[in-house]
Scaffold this active site. Sequence first.
Site, PDB file in Angstrom:
ATOM      1  N   HIS A   1     -17.673   8.219  49.905  1.00 57.05           N
ATOM      2  CA  HIS A   1     -18.484   9.426  49.807  1.00 57.05           C
ATOM      3  C   HIS A   1     -18.406  10.185  51.133  1.00 57.05           C
ATOM      4  CE1 HIS A   1     -22.355  11.310  48.034  1.00 57.05           C
ATOM      5  NE2 HIS A   1     -21.819  12.128  48.889  1.00 57.05           N
TER       6      HIS A   1
ATOM      7  N   GLU B   1     -16.722  10.595  45.930  1.00 58.14           N
ATOM      8  CA  GLU B   1     -17.991  11.248  45.625  1.00 58.14           C
ATOM      9  C   GLU B   1     -18.282  12.305  46.676  1.00 58.14           C
ATOM     10  OE1 GLU B   1     -20.959   8.181  45.525  1.00 58.14           O
ATOM     11  OE2 GLU B   1     -20.347   7.620  43.511  1.00 58.14           O
TER      12      GLU B   1
ATOM     13  N   HIS C   1     -26.364   3.532  42.757  1.00 54.58           N
ATOM     14  CA  HIS C   1     -27.361   3.741  43.825  1.00 54.58           C
ATOM     15  C   HIS C   1     -28.446   2.662  43.789  1.00 54.58           C
ATOM     16  CE1 HIS C   1     -28.540   6.351  47.203  1.00 54.58           C
ATOM     17  NE2 HIS C   1     -29.654   5.684  47.052  1.00 54.58           N
TER      18      HIS C   1
HETATM   19  C1  LIG Z   1     -24.130   9.070  45.198  1.00 51.06           C
HETATM   20  C2  LIG Z   1     -24.781   7.818  45.623  1.00 51.06           C
HETATM   21  O1  LIG Z   1     -25.844   7.475  45.183  1.00 51.06           O
HETATM   22  C3  LIG Z   1     -24.100   6.965  46.552  1.00 51.06           C
HETATM   23  O2  LIG Z   1     -22.865   6.778  46.045  1.00 51.06           O
HETATM   24  C4  LIG Z   1     -23.873   7.558  47.892  1.00 51.06           C
HETATM   25  O3  LIG Z   1     -22.518   7.451  48.175  1.00 51.06           O
HETATM   26  C5  LIG Z   1     -24.593   6.815  48.950  1.00 51.06           C
HETATM   27  O4  LIG Z   1     -24.307   7.516  50.121  1.00 51.06           O
HETATM   28  P1  LIG Z   1     -24.581   6.823  51.545  1.00 51.06           P
HETATM   29  O5  LIG Z   1     -23.701   5.591  51.592  1.00 51.06           O
HETATM   30  O6  LIG Z   1     -24.225   7.884  52.520  1.00 51.06           O
HETATM   31  O7  LIG Z   1     -26.044   6.433  51.528  1.00 51.06           O
HETATM   32  N1  LIG Z   2     -22.577   6.037  43.384  1.00 50.01           N
HETATM   33  C1  LIG Z   2     -23.317   4.952  43.975  1.00 50.01           C
HETATM   34  C2  LIG Z   2     -22.514   4.336  45.070  1.00 50.01           C
HETATM   35  O1  LIG Z   2     -21.328   4.612  45.212  1.00 50.01           O
HETATM   36  C3  LIG Z   2     -23.139   3.374  45.980  1.00 50.01           C
HETATM   37  O2  LIG Z   2     -24.522   3.544  46.101  1.00 50.01           O
HETATM   38  P1  LIG Z   2     -25.265   2.396  46.951  1.00 50.01           P
HETATM   39  O3  LIG Z   2     -24.948   1.091  46.269  1.00 50.01           O
HETATM   40  O4  LIG Z   2     -24.711   2.453  48.337  1.00 50.01           O
HETATM   41  O5  LIG Z   2     -26.728   2.737  46.867  1.00 50.01           O
END
Ligand SMILES: CC(=O)[C@@H](O)[C@H](O)COP(=O)(O)O
Ligand SMILES: NCC(=O)COP(=O)(O)O
Length: 247
Positions: A43, A70, A191
């Site tokens: 992300h 993402e 998440h």
């Molecule tokens: C979209 C989502 O919920 C997560 O995939 C996000 O990538 C978390 O981002 P951080 O790792 O920056 O918290």
């Molecule tokens: N889209 C969710 C993700 O890639 C990871 O979220 P998290 O497990 O770091 O909260």
Amino acid sequence: MTKLSVNINKIAVLRNSRGGNNPDVLAAAIDSQRFGAQGITVHPRPDERHIRYSDVREIRRNIQVEFNVEGNCQEQKFVDLVLEVQPHQVTLVPDSAGQITSNHGWDTIKNQDYLKEIVAVFKQKGIRVSLFVDPVEEMVAAAATTGADRVELYTEAYASGFMENRTKAIAPYIAAAEKARSLGLGLNAGHDLDLSNLKFFKDNIPYLDEVSIGHALICDALYLGLENTIQMYRRRLAGPAAIVNPA
Ligand SMILES: CC(=O)[C@@H](O)[C@H](O)COP(=O)(O)O
Ligand SMILES: NCC(=O)COP(=O)(O)O
């Protein structure tokens, strides 16, 4: 079968904290694949606080499992990167710059015209598009009319309600998932999923295509080791008896 896509953002947090290349993010992606990850998720955020745009290019060239990128498509830099790198999937997340993490899904009704346009841009390049949404049936329904291939259900509310009342916590997700399935949308989730709440989620939504998990998985790996941890998450998805084979 529900695929486990390992989000390696937090490996990049550690690397960036000292300015060198330890831990090596690319090596972590390649090793996660070898340890059984069926996808890698990153992300890249505008401030590159963890995953850098250069990481995205390098990982795309060096892994064979599904690559999910993402980010916020309202940032032209992000759109340009995705069109250049052409991952298997792009997950569009409506983050504002200053957020500590992603904390809401798209209003797919209010943003319908915009999302129709941007979804078409990625699909034209053969990139699967997933929209990050809250578990709200109307939002899922409006995601379908944008032309997106999948929705990713934002599972923070499930995770925070799970310990207190898992049946109550899962209910909106079952409804949203059913709506997605009825409309022919693919279904992702992510998440705050972790070793304690993942199996119940999967058992109640068995037709889930993919979960992307990062924060909890990397925290677990600090104590349990990355290979063992990935295998533990895979077993949560495969059922109690199944022995999963690395990808
Ligand atoms: C979209 C989502 O919920 C997560 O995939 C996000 O990538 C978390 O981002 P951080 O790792 O920056 O918290
Ligand atoms: N889209 C969710 C993700 O890639 C990871 O979220 P998290 O497990 O770091 O909260």
